[in-house]
Motif scaffolding. Structure first.
Motif, PDB file in Angstrom:
ATOM      1  N   ALA A  38       0.841  -1.188   0.000  1.00 40.28           N
ATOM      2  CA  ALA A  38       0.000   0.000   0.000  1.00 40.28           C
ATOM      3  C   ALA A  38       0.875   1.236   0.000  1.00 40.28           C
ATOM      4  O   ALA A  38       1.967   1.245   0.575  1.00 40.28           O
ATOM      5  CB  ALA A  38      -0.910   0.004   1.228  1.00 40.28           C
ATOM      6  N   VAL A  39       0.399   2.288  -0.653  1.00 41.02           N
ATOM      7  CA  VAL A  39       1.129   3.552  -0.662  1.00 41.02           C
ATOM      8  C   VAL A  39       0.539   4.456   0.410  1.00 41.02           C
ATOM      9  O   VAL A  39      -0.667   4.433   0.676  1.00 41.02           O
ATOM     10  CB  VAL A  39       1.048   4.226  -2.044  1.00 41.02           C
ATOM     11  CG1 VAL A  39      -0.386   4.532  -2.445  1.00 41.02           C
ATOM     12  CG2 VAL A  39       1.897   5.485  -2.092  1.00 41.02           C
ATOM     13  N   ARG A  40       1.397   5.235   1.037  1.00 43.69           N
ATOM     14  CA  ARG A  40       0.974   6.131   2.115  1.00 43.69           C
ATOM     15  C   ARG A  40       1.539   7.521   1.841  1.00 43.69           C
ATOM     16  O   ARG A  40       2.698   7.667   1.438  1.00 43.69           O
ATOM     17  CB  ARG A  40       1.474   5.607   3.459  1.00 43.69           C
ATOM     18  CG  ARG A  40       1.055   6.440   4.661  1.00 43.69           C
ATOM     19  CD  ARG A  40       1.563   5.792   5.950  1.00 43.69           C
ATOM     20  NE  ARG A  40       1.273   6.604   7.113  1.00 43.69           N
ATOM     21  CZ  ARG A  40       0.133   6.562   7.800  1.00 43.69           C
ATOM     22  NH1 ARG A  40      -0.806   5.712   7.435  1.00 43.69           N
ATOM     23  NH2 ARG A  40      -0.051   7.327   8.860  1.00 43.69           N
ATOM     24  N   TYR A  41       0.704   8.548   2.060  1.00 44.13           N
ATOM     25  CA  TYR A  41       1.120   9.930   1.912  1.00 44.13           C
ATOM     26  C   TYR A  41       0.974  10.608   3.271  1.00 44.13           C
ATOM     27  O   TYR A  41      -0.121  10.689   3.814  1.00 44.13           O
ATOM     28  CB  TYR A  41       0.263  10.653   0.868  1.00 44.13           C
ATOM     29  CG  TYR A  41       0.228   9.969  -0.480  1.00 44.13           C
ATOM     30  CD1 TYR A  41      -0.824   9.100  -0.814  1.00 44.13           C
ATOM     31  CD2 TYR A  41       1.229  10.162  -1.424  1.00 44.13           C
ATOM     32  CE1 TYR A  41      -0.869   8.466  -2.035  1.00 44.13           C
ATOM     33  CE2 TYR A  41       1.195   9.538  -2.658  1.00 44.13           C
ATOM     34  CZ  TYR A  41       0.148   8.690  -2.963  1.00 44.13           C
ATOM     35  OH  TYR A  41       0.113   8.059  -4.170  1.00 44.13           O
ATOM     36  N   ILE A 105       5.959  10.466   0.406  1.00 44.45           N
ATOM     37  CA  ILE A 105       5.455   9.207  -0.151  1.00 44.45           C
ATOM     38  C   ILE A 105       6.209   8.046   0.489  1.00 44.45           C
ATOM     39  O   ILE A 105       7.435   8.054   0.568  1.00 44.45           O
ATOM     40  CB  ILE A 105       5.662   9.156  -1.675  1.00 44.45           C
ATOM     41  CG1 ILE A 105       5.136  10.419  -2.344  1.00 44.45           C
ATOM     42  CG2 ILE A 105       4.982   7.916  -2.263  1.00 44.45           C
ATOM     43  CD1 ILE A 105       5.508  10.519  -3.813  1.00 44.45           C
ATOM     44  N   SER A 106       5.472   7.038   0.955  1.00 43.78           N
ATOM     45  CA  SER A 106       6.092   5.823   1.474  1.00 43.78           C
ATOM     46  C   SER A 106       5.242   4.629   1.073  1.00 43.78           C
ATOM     47  O   SER A 106       4.093   4.770   0.650  1.00 43.78           O
ATOM     48  CB  SER A 106       6.244   5.875   3.004  1.00 43.78           C
ATOM     49  OG  SER A 106       4.978   5.971   3.626  1.00 43.78           O
ATOM     50  N   THR A 107       5.822   3.453   1.185  1.00 46.07           N
ATOM     51  CA  THR A 107       5.093   2.215   0.900  1.00 46.07           C
ATOM     52  C   THR A 107       5.113   1.323   2.131  1.00 46.07           C
ATOM     53  O   THR A 107       6.040   1.374   2.943  1.00 46.07           O
ATOM     54  CB  THR A 107       5.713   1.458  -0.293  1.00 46.07           C
ATOM     55  OG1 THR A 107       7.089   1.186  -0.016  1.00 46.07           O
ATOM     56  CG2 THR A 107       5.614   2.283  -1.564  1.00 46.07           C
ATOM     57  N   GLN A 108       4.073   0.505   2.264  1.00 43.13           N
ATOM     58  CA  GLN A 108       3.968  -0.427   3.377  1.00 43.13           C
ATOM     59  C   GLN A 108       3.579  -1.800   2.860  1.00 43.13           C
ATOM     60  O   GLN A 108       2.819  -1.919   1.894  1.00 43.13           O
ATOM     61  CB  GLN A 108       2.913   0.034   4.382  1.00 43.13           C
ATOM     62  CG  GLN A 108       3.222   1.332   5.090  1.00 43.13           C
ATOM     63  CD  GLN A 108       2.125   1.738   6.055  1.00 43.13           C
ATOM     64  OE1 GLN A 108       0.987   1.293   5.948  1.00 43.13           O
ATOM     65  NE2 GLN A 108       2.461   2.578   7.026  1.00 43.13           N
ATOM     66  N   SER A 119       6.420  -3.991   7.039  1.00 47.09           N
ATOM     67  CA  SER A 119       7.558  -3.161   6.669  1.00 47.09           C
ATOM     68  C   SER A 119       7.056  -1.849   6.108  1.00 47.09           C
ATOM     69  O   SER A 119       5.930  -1.746   5.610  1.00 47.09           O
ATOM     70  CB  SER A 119       8.467  -3.870   5.649  1.00 47.09           C
ATOM     71  OG  SER A 119       7.794  -4.050   4.419  1.00 47.09           O
ATOM     72  N   LYS A 120       7.908  -0.853   6.186  1.00 49.40           N
ATOM     73  CA  LYS A 120       7.598   0.469   5.655  1.00 49.40           C
ATOM     74  C   LYS A 120       8.866   1.036   5.032  1.00 49.40           C
ATOM     75  O   LYS A 120       9.950   0.884   5.582  1.00 49.40           O
ATOM     76  CB  LYS A 120       7.092   1.397   6.753  1.00 49.40           C
ATOM     77  CG  LYS A 120       6.808   2.819   6.288  1.00 49.40           C
ATOM     78  CD  LYS A 120       6.355   3.694   7.441  1.00 49.40           C
ATOM     79  CE  LYS A 120       6.171   5.134   7.010  1.00 49.40           C
ATOM     80  NZ  LYS A 120       5.762   6.012   8.127  1.00 49.40           N
TER      81      LYS A 120
END
Length: 393
Positions: A38-41, A105-108, A119-120
């Motif tokens: 999943a993408v996280r903002y 922007i990050s991914t999990q 994980s992130k």
């Protein structure tokens, strides 16, 4: 037949593994449930971001003004684009900081059953691309035997979105044989088809140069009489892009850390009898169209349908980042050394550009730009810059 994104522009130099910096130490074998990425903002502030030079902000403002020809028609962007047009380059940094909010922007990796975040990562990959120039002949000669082709008449493109909305932005490419639509020819098959000679825009003596022209997606062709022809991506044969560097590594010709455009060119020069085998590892084939430019210094046309700006335009996966969106990117790599923080604008897409933190950085035109682009394979962190009050989708 294969499905591909409608705006496929194969602009990446080499496909590479996504660089990752994870906050969790959970091992893959310890995860006992299905997972999804999943993408996280996450909202941030400019005070928390790394700093960039005032000239870089000015260059990004110029690129953003170009993108406003398109995004300025949208409600969320109308006001900020109006302000941009009257903003002087000397006020570029203040313009962005006063009118935009940064979102990191990050991914999990998340467990589908428990919702556990395993994980992130806020790190991704940035490669580089550029606009090359090729010496060509306007006609086929004993030396110039490699055609730069326009789109053949027998390439059939089917957009199935009207029947299958979930396939929006995807196309089916093939050709008709009898009453059947079958996959279109691979690179290996296309280069053997002399019936396509009528589609040649020009002819080159260098198959490797034409191959890299296809990867870049645009370029300039200089004929023997000095005429300059600018070409841009028109379509593609429907086969997936495959990085030829993997074959060189598998065969032991190069080590993975040695993969660069320059090293691949050097290997091909030293092994002319193996060049066709190397290039045919990639079944994808790009077709071009000539384009007119009002200004000789104007960049090539990107997926937004607008000229790119050197050192301020990036290719993105628009599944995650809409075209026309400014970003701030923090880039680093050790071999060769490269480090910068710059505001950029999402103005292009690419066949190998997949994922929320995956970018291709446009270095510009010519050999120096090509040298920089060919060596770039950087770790990158990124922040979306959205007009105040606008949230990521």
């Amino acid at each position: 037949m294969t499905f591909e994104r409608k705006t496929l522009l194969p602009v990446s130099i080499l496909a590479a593994l996504l660089l990752c910096s994870c906050s969790s130490t959970t091992k893959k074998e310890d995860i006992t449930e299905p997972t999804e990425e999943a993408v996280r903002y996450e909202i941030s502030s400019f005070d928390e971001l790394p700093s960039s030079d005032s000239q870089d902000w000015a260059t990004a403002l110029s690129a953003f003004k170009v993108s406003c020809r398109s995004v300025g028609k949208k409600a969320d962007w109308k006001d900020v684009c109006f302000k941009a047009q009257s903003t002087d380059s000397s006020e570029a940094e203040s313009f962005f900081k006063n009118n935009f909010t940064p979102w990191q922007i990050s991914t999990q990796v998340i467990g589908k059953q428990t919702g556990t975040v395993y994980s992130k990562s806020d790190k991704g990959l940035m490669t580089g691309y550029y606009e090359p120039m090729l010496k060509v002949s306007s006609v086929r000669t004993a030396k110039h035997t490699i055609p730069i082709l326009s789109t053949p008449d027998d390439l059939i493109i089917v957009d199935l979105a009207s029947l299958y909305p979930k396939l929006k932005g995807m196309r089916l490419r093939g050709k008709i044989e009898g009453r059947k639509l079958v996959p279109y020819d691979s690179r290996t098959q296309i280069i053997k088809r002399h019936d396509l000679d009528k589609n040649a825009i020009a002819w080159s003596s260098d198959p490797v140069a034409v191959f890299f022209l296809q990867i870049q997606g645009s370029g300039r062709l200089q004929t023997e009489d000095g005429k300059m022809i600018r070409v841009g991506f028109d379509d593609q044969n429907g086969h997936p892009y495959k990085a030829v560097g993997s074959w060189l590594v598998e065969k032991g010709y190069l080590k993975r850390h040695e993969l660069s455009m320059q090293n691949i060119r050097a290997w091909a020069f030293q092994n002319p009898d193996k060049v066709d085998t190397l290039l045919n590892q990639n079944p994808s084939f790009v077709f071009f169209k000539p384009r007119e430019a009002d200004n000789a210094d104007e960049g090539p046309i990107g997926a937004q349908g607008l000229p790119l700006t050197p050192k301020a335009s990036v290719a993105v996966d628009r599944k995650y980042i809409p075209l026309g969106t400014p970003l701030l990117v923090s880039v680093s790599q050790s071999s060769p050394a490269l480090e910068f923080v710059r505001p950029v604008v999402a103005q292009d897409t690419g066949g190998a550009i997949k994922g929320p933190i995956r970018f291709d950085y446009f270095w510009g035109f010519g050999d120096e730009a090509g040298s920089q682009a060919g060596r770039q394979k950087s770790s990158v962190s990124a922040w979306l810059l959205l007009p105040k009050g606008v949230r990521p989708n």
